[in-house]
Design a protein around this motif. Structure first.
Motif, PDB file in Angstrom:
ATOM      1  N   LEU A  23       7.220  -4.781  12.378  1.00  0.00           N
ATOM      2  CA  LEU A  23       6.023  -4.315  13.084  1.00  0.00           C
ATOM      3  C   LEU A  23       4.962  -3.939  12.065  1.00  0.00           C
ATOM      4  O   LEU A  23       5.220  -3.137  11.157  1.00  0.00           O
ATOM      5  N   LYS A  24       3.764  -4.520  12.212  1.00  0.00           N
ATOM      6  CA  LYS A  24       2.665  -4.220  11.284  1.00  0.00           C
ATOM      7  C   LYS A  24       1.761  -3.171  11.901  1.00  0.00           C
ATOM      8  O   LYS A  24       1.252  -3.350  13.016  1.00  0.00           O
ATOM      9  N   VAL A  25       1.547  -2.072  11.164  1.00  0.00           N
ATOM     10  CA  VAL A  25       0.806  -0.933  11.696  1.00  0.00           C
ATOM     11  C   VAL A  25      -0.509  -0.750  10.945  1.00  0.00           C
ATOM     12  O   VAL A  25      -0.690  -1.252   9.837  1.00  0.00           O
ATOM     13  N   ALA A  26      -1.400  -0.010  11.568  1.00  0.00           N
ATOM     14  CA  ALA A  26      -2.717   0.267  10.985  1.00  0.00           C
ATOM     15  C   ALA A  26      -2.638   1.470  10.049  1.00  0.00           C
ATOM     16  O   ALA A  26      -1.807   2.363  10.239  1.00  0.00           O
ATOM     17  N   PRO A  27      -3.535   1.535   9.066  1.00  0.00           N
ATOM     18  CA  PRO A  27      -3.584   2.721   8.218  1.00  0.00           C
ATOM     19  C   PRO A  27      -4.358   3.865   8.858  1.00  0.00           C
ATOM     20  O   PRO A  27      -4.282   5.003   8.381  1.00  0.00           O
ATOM     21  N   LEU A  72      13.947  -1.944  15.258  1.00  0.00           N
ATOM     22  CA  LEU A  72      13.134  -2.855  14.459  1.00  0.00           C
ATOM     23  C   LEU A  72      13.716  -2.964  13.057  1.00  0.00           C
ATOM     24  O   LEU A  72      14.337  -2.038  12.536  1.00  0.00           O
ATOM     25  N   ALA A  73      13.492  -4.118  12.448  1.00  0.00           N
ATOM     26  CA  ALA A  73      14.067  -4.373  11.137  1.00  0.00           C
ATOM     27  C   ALA A  73      13.254  -3.756  10.012  1.00  0.00           C
ATOM     28  O   ALA A  73      13.803  -3.436   8.951  1.00  0.00           O
ATOM     29  N   ALA A  74      11.934  -3.600  10.199  1.00  0.00           N
ATOM     30  CA  ALA A  74      11.074  -3.044   9.144  1.00  0.00           C
ATOM     31  C   ALA A  74       9.708  -2.724   9.731  1.00  0.00           C
ATOM     32  O   ALA A  74       9.314  -3.257  10.778  1.00  0.00           O
ATOM     33  N   LEU A  75       8.984  -1.875   9.027  1.00  0.00           N
ATOM     34  CA  LEU A  75       7.586  -1.579   9.324  1.00  0.00           C
ATOM     35  C   LEU A  75       6.736  -2.033   8.152  1.00  0.00           C
ATOM     36  O   LEU A  75       7.087  -1.777   6.989  1.00  0.00           O
ATOM     37  N   ILE A  76       5.630  -2.711   8.438  1.00  0.00           N
ATOM     38  CA  ILE A  76       4.696  -3.157   7.403  1.00  0.00           C
ATOM     39  C   ILE A  76       3.506  -2.200   7.407  1.00  0.00           C
ATOM     40  O   ILE A  76       2.786  -2.090   8.398  1.00  0.00           O
ATOM     41  N   VAL A  77       3.322  -1.509   6.299  1.00  0.00           N
ATOM     42  CA  VAL A  77       2.311  -0.447   6.181  1.00  0.00           C
ATOM     43  C   VAL A  77       1.371  -0.804   5.031  1.00  0.00           C
ATOM     44  O   VAL A  77       1.757  -0.722   3.868  1.00  0.00           O
ATOM     45  N   ARG A 118     -14.505   3.676   5.960  1.00  0.00           N
ATOM     46  CA  ARG A 118     -15.358   3.216   4.879  1.00  0.00           C
ATOM     47  C   ARG A 118     -15.474   4.287   3.803  1.00  0.00           C
ATOM     48  O   ARG A 118     -16.281   5.217   3.913  1.00  0.00           O
ATOM     49  N   PRO A 119     -14.621   4.188   2.768  1.00  0.00           N
ATOM     50  CA  PRO A 119     -14.846   5.042   1.605  1.00  0.00           C
ATOM     51  C   PRO A 119     -16.156   4.644   0.936  1.00  0.00           C
ATOM     52  O   PRO A 119     -16.819   3.698   1.356  1.00  0.00           O
ATOM     53  N   THR A 120     -16.524   5.346  -0.112  1.00  0.00           N
ATOM     54  CA  THR A 120     -17.751   5.018  -0.820  1.00  0.00           C
ATOM     55  C   THR A 120     -17.639   3.621  -1.430  1.00  0.00           C
ATOM     56  O   THR A 120     -16.716   3.330  -2.198  1.00  0.00           O
ATOM     57  N   HIS A 125      -6.373   1.038  -1.373  1.00  0.00           N
ATOM     58  CA  HIS A 125      -5.158   1.407  -2.109  1.00  0.00           C
ATOM     59  C   HIS A 125      -4.652   2.802  -1.774  1.00  0.00           C
ATOM     60  O   HIS A 125      -3.492   3.000  -1.390  1.00  0.00           O
ATOM     61  N   ASP A 126      -5.503   3.804  -1.942  1.00  0.00           N
ATOM     62  CA  ASP A 126      -5.044   5.190  -1.790  1.00  0.00           C
ATOM     63  C   ASP A 126      -4.599   5.482  -0.359  1.00  0.00           C
ATOM     64  O   ASP A 126      -3.572   6.141  -0.141  1.00  0.00           O
ATOM     65  N   LEU A 127      -5.365   4.993   0.613  1.00  0.00           N
ATOM     66  CA  LEU A 127      -5.014   5.229   2.013  1.00  0.00           C
ATOM     67  C   LEU A 127      -3.699   4.548   2.359  1.00  0.00           C
ATOM     68  O   LEU A 127      -2.827   5.141   3.016  1.00  0.00           O
ATOM     69  N   ALA A 128      -3.529   3.295   1.924  1.00  0.00           N
ATOM     70  CA  ALA A 128      -2.303   2.564   2.245  1.00  0.00           C
ATOM     71  C   ALA A 128      -1.086   3.211   1.581  1.00  0.00           C
ATOM     72  O   ALA A 128      -0.004   3.277   2.185  1.00  0.00           O
TER      73      ALA A 128
END
Length: 356
Positions: free
Chosen positions: A217-221, A240-245, A252-254, A272-275
């Motif tokens: 399952l692919k999830v939003a950040p 579920l077998a895995a989560l894609i994060v 919108r960062p700077t 990067h940092d949020l993920a």
């Protein structure tokens, strides 16, 4: 790094100014067209330190190609040449669809980022199935994931996911249920607990009990803590077998580039940092009881290593290749091998979730 990946990196460095002067989507289409005639890869980049097992699938190395690059499964056969340990194609919908109006893909060069609002443009599952069947007629050296979605104008999006599972599950090493794209209106509402339970039940009903395919399952950040807890509970309950994060972000960062205010999902370095934080959040919420795939803003072996130490069993890349070249996967994989040795691990997989 493989000779092939090194050679293509050198060539890419020469043509990159021309590529970046071309419309982003046009450049991408030209890239896919150039890769399509390549011979199929017969071997994968691997070693005892890189090989890992997730959801019962043997991965020669933990660096995968994220969906979006090969939407219609045209070049999956060639991607192991570049060092990828697995390939995920799609997002594929039951019916072909054109996606959102152009322009819909924007490079943010100053930020090493991309904004897209593609809208699941693809030729449909039937056409992709024929290509995948031809590719899988021969030995395929890496696992193949198929990312499924719903048509924008579908009257029943849950039924679309069930249809996707029925059509594509028999062809895939794993299926990714993508409910986290920001570019199909209302799609992220399927992350709500009740809707997600109904969706996963419908998908599960299409499983072959004799040979079930792992479902990721692919999830939003862009999630709140309560959302994460609910998603983890559903994932565990539905096995579920895995989560894609994670998918692209609508935050919108700077940013410095002129396309910074374009609508769509932001990927690349600013994600990067949020993920990474969301991966840590999912690791904490799940207690390490479900495998995680880390994606978003990974451009170096060190960043991939941080994602693995934070709990990712696998990582995926895409946007960073636009800036770093097609040999990036091989560089990251070989770099992970060295980082594991440096930190005293016999295998990269031994470092999953150790922190740091």
């Amino acid at each position: 790094m493989s000779f092939f990946a090194s050679l293509t990196d050198t060539a890419y460095a020469l043509v990159r100014p021309l590529v970046h002067a071309t419309d982003g989507e046009a450049a991408h289409n030209l890239t896919v067209a150039a890769l399509e005639p390549l011979p199929r890869a017969r071997r994968a980049l691997t070693s005892p330190a890189l090989a890992t097992d997730v959801a019962g699938i043997a991965f020669p190395n933990p660096v995968g190609l994220a969906p979006g690059f090969d939407k219609d499964a045209r070049v999956a056969h060639a991607m192991p040449h570049f060092g990828f340990g697995f390939v995920e194609v799609g997002t594929l919908t039951p019916l072909p669809q054109a996606g959102n109006p152009r322009p819909r893909l924007f490079r943010l060069v100053e930020d090493a980022a991309v904004i897209n609002r593609m809208g699941f443009n693809n030729g449909g599952q039937a056409a992709a199935s024929a290509r995948i069947l031809r590719q899988r007629h021969h030995d395929f050296p890496v696992p193949l994931g198929i990312n499924i979605g719903a048509n924008k104008d579908s009257a029943d999006r849950i039924a679309d996911y069930a249809a996707g599972m029925a059509a594509m599950g028999v062809l895939a090493d794993y299926i990714t249920v993508n409910i986290s794209s920001p570019n199909t209106p209302g799609l992220r509402a399927l992350q709500d607990r009740g809707a997600l339970e109904a969706l996963l039940d419908a998908v599960g009903d299409q499983q072959d009990d004799r040979a079930p395919v792992p479902v990721f399952l692919k999830v939003a950040p862009d999630l709140e803590p309560a959302d994460i807890d609910d998603l983890v509970k559903v994932a565990l309950d539905k096995r579920l077998a895995a989560l894609i994060v994670a998918n692209t972000t609508v935050s919108r960062p700077t940013l410095r580039a002129r396309h910074a205010e374009e609508a769509g999902g932001l990927s690349g370095a600013p994600l990067h940092d949020l993920a990474l934080q969301r991966l840590k959040d999912f690791r904490t919420a799940s207690g390490g009881t479900i495998p995680l795939v880390g994606v978003g803003g990974i451009a170096t072996a060190e960043q991939a290593w941080a994602r693995i130490r934070a709990g990712a069993s696998l990582v995926q890349i895409y946007s960073a290749m636009i800036y770093e070249g097609p040999g990036l996967a091989a560089r990251i994989a070989r770099g992970l091998e060295k980082l594991a040795e440096r930190d005293g691990f016999a295998r990269v997989a031994d470092a999953v979730g150790v922190g740091g």
